[in-house]
Design a protein around this motif. Structure first.
Motif: not given
Length: 675
Positions: A481-484, A489-492, A497-500
């Protein structure tokens, strides 16, 4: 009582007995039969029985009326019973003591028969007791015979047993009705005559009689108790009859009171452990060469140790105490610190003491293998190298070593026996062998418990492996997740998905941390202020009910420990106290200095614990009374305190609360320098 028409029947019946036993006596005393084993003794008994029957026939034919029991006929009855009892004793070779005891009854009957003024009940009671003795000896003779020899003696046992069985029927009926039934008396001769052919058949088979009366001590004990109870009841019945006879209007009351009192006294004697011990000691001393029936004792001892009921330690004490009729005892076992401490008790309080492995007592037990006699030690200290007995040994009689692989595994202390017992070489050897047997069972149980704990730790380690595997998966997910994140990071949608994913990973990690709260990093010890740590831990539980209180009797106490680990230990003990105490109860934490150490006491007024639970289960890993508990909290707390040189002690009683006492050595900077 009038004999009436029964006179002719009685004369004829006893005449048949004269012919039957006369013929048997002639047959057995002939030269061809005389050489057979015990033929002369049986022939003599048959001759006396024939003379007895002749006397009864003559007495019946000479008079049409007679007293209940003719005096001279009583003499003949006594001689007849004595002859058959003597034959039974000769067949069994039981020894002169038992012979004298068996002959005492017909001798007493003969003495009573020679007294014209004696009570009719005495005339019937003593022959009744003789018949009971005869039936017991016949039963023992047949039971003690080997299986392959019973074919030859069974007819002899039937014949002699029939003589005494009919006498028992005759005299018990006379005791109940207070007179002899003329019909039973008349049939006595014919019934006795039926035994003669059985005896002749037995001798014709040429039986191999048993070389000795091989009675087990258990059978002898029960037979002696039964015979004693029967004689006692007969004597009390005669006494009650006599009281009623002389008591007039008060006779019925005196008779009833005598019978009830006699029954209660008999029950008290039969249930008395001391009386049973004295009887066993008397039988073993006077009827056997050795005190113990080793087969019986070893079976009993092994069954007691192998039984699943109760704790093994307590069963070992009881089995050892049973060998010497001791009513109480306690077990001491060697612990990890090479100190022998009391582990279990039975009817005896445990002392607050311990014994070093190199103490005088342990040296006597381990090096010399002695069974220590404490009264002898106090009387003759020179036999024990002039050393004083242990201070805690008041009330102890014997100390039996538990030897395992030539080393002292523990020892059992026994209280004084119920009856005086001579502590000879036989008793000492039996106790030593039993001690080794008990040590092997106890060591096997300890090994099994250790193996079970090791398997549980293995299971715990496997569980930890699975948790580590799950953590690695979570770490991999978060790393990816950190690599992606740098790219999207600008994609809503990616942000959602990251927060979930983070929320899900956080939940899984919290769940795993609840199962495994200890990491693999070593716990570095550092100087730690106890008052600050205690205030912080108590404050964390301020919202609990009951709310724990804190009392700092000494300030500035410093110990060497890992802050997080020690905080977990104290917090765990406080949490346990809160959960075990009702809301209206109290939980108190106190700290003070004692003898160069810091002492932390955690007390509660909860439901408490039993002594057995504290001793056997409290510090066992994976044993928990909580539905969701893993059972390693108290165990882990004690182990960590031992790592840093401390101790964890507990005092508890059901419904009275519990007190845990944590003792930690103080750290002084003046001795170790500035940290």
């Amino acid at each position: 009582m009038q004999w009436d028409g029964s006179v002719a029947v009685a004369a004829f019946s006893h005449g048949v007995a004269v012919l039957a036993f006369g013929a048997l006596a002639v047959l057995l005393l002939r030269p061809a039969w005389r050489q057979r084993p015990h033929a002369r003794a049986m022939g003599g008994a048959a001759a006396i029985t024939a003379a007895w029957a002749g006397w009864a026939m003559a007495a019946a034919a000479a008079a049409s009326s007679a007293p209940v029991l003719l005096d001279l006929q009583g003499v003949a009855d006594a001689l007849r019973s004595a002859s058959w009892l003597a034959l039974l004793m000769q067949l069994s070779s039981a020894g002169w003591r038992l012979l004298a005891g068996a002959m005492l009854l017909p001798a007493a009957a003969l003495a009573v028969a020679l007294q014209p003024g004696a009570s009719p009940l005495l005339h019937a009671g003593l022959p009744l007791a003789s018949s009971v003795m005869g039936m017991l000896l016949v039963e023992h003779l047949y039971r003690s015979a080997p299986q392959n020899t019973r074919w030859g003696i069974k007819f002899a046992c039937l014949g002699i047993g029939a003589l005494f069985a009919f006498d028992f029927y005759l005299y018990s009926d006379a005791m109940l009705l207070r007179h002899v039934n003329p019909d039973i008396w008349a049939a006595r001769g014919s019934v006795n005559a039926l035994s003669a052919p059985l005896l002749a058949m037995a001798m014709a088979r040429g039986p191999v009689w048993t070389p000795g009366l091989r009675l087990s001590r258990q059978i002898m004990f029960h037979s002696a108790a039964l015979l004693g109870a029967a004689m006692y009841l007969i004597a009390m019945a005669v006494s009650a009859w006599y009281l009623r006879y002389i008591g007039g209007a008060w006779g019925a009351l005196m008779q009833l009171a005598c019978l009830c009192g006699a029954a209660m006294l008999l029950a008290a004697v039969l249930f008395s452990g001391a009386m049973r011990a004295r009887l066993k000691l008397f039988i073993g001393k006077h009827f056997y060469q050795g005190r113990y029936d080793y087969r019986e004792e070893w079976q009993r001892f092994t069954r007691a140790l192998a039984d699943d009921a109760g704790g093994l330690s307590e069963r070992a004490i009881q089995a050892m105490a049973g060998l010497v009729e001791s009513p109480a005892g306690m077990l001491w076992l060697r612990r990890e610190d090479d100190l022998f401490r009391p582990a279990t008790r039975w009817n005896m309080p445990l002392p607050d003491a311990d014994e070093r492995a190199d103490s005088p007592l342990c040296r006597l037990l381990a090096v010399r293998g002695w069974v220590v006699d404490l009264p002898e030690w106090r009387r003759q200290p020179g036999r024990y190298e002039g050393l004083p007995p242990p201070a805690w040994s008041a009330g102890v009689w014997l100390i039996v070593p538990l030897m395992l692989d030539r080393s002292l595994f523990g020892f059992i202390c026994l209280a004084l026996p119920r009856t005086a017992l001579q502590l000879n070489w036989e008793v000492r050897d039996v106790l030593k062998i039993a001690g080794s047997q008990a040590a092997s069972y106890l060591a096997h149980r300890a090994s099994a418990d250790s193996l079970a704990v090791a398997r549980q730790f293995e299971s715990f380690n496997r569980m930890s492996t699975f948790i580590v595997h799950d953590l690695k998966n979570l770490v991999s997910q978060l790393s990816l997740l950190l690599v992606n994140a740098e790219k999207h990071k600008a994609n809503p949608a990616f942000q959602d998905d990251m927060l979930e994913t983070l929320s899900h990973s956080l939940g899984k990690m919290k769940h795993l941390l609840l199962k495994l709260r200890r990491d693999d990093a070593p716990d570095a010890a550092a100087p730690l202020q106890l008052d600050q740590l205690l205030m912080r831990v108590v404050q964390l539980h301020a919202g609990s009910e009951p709310r724990p209180s804190l009392e700092l009797r000494s300030a500035g106490l410093t110990v060497m420990a890992n802050a997080r680990r020690l905080e977990c230990v104290i917090g765990h003990l406080i949490q346990n106290a809160i959960e075990a105490t009702p809301r209206a109860g109290q939980v108190a934490v106190r700290m003070y200095e004692n003898d160069g150490a810091a002492v932390i006491e955690l007390s509660d007024t909860g439901h408490g614990m039993s002594e057995q639970f504290v001793r056997e289960r409290l510090f066992q890993p994976f044993v928990s009374t909580k539905a969701a508990g893993m059972g390693i909290g108290v165990f882990e707390s004690r182990e960590y305190l031992r790592e840093i040189g401390g101790q964890l002690q507990v005092a508890s009683a059901p419904s009275q609360g519990t007190t845990f006492r944590v003792t930690l050595p103080l750290h002084k900077e003046s001795e170790h320098g500035q940290e």
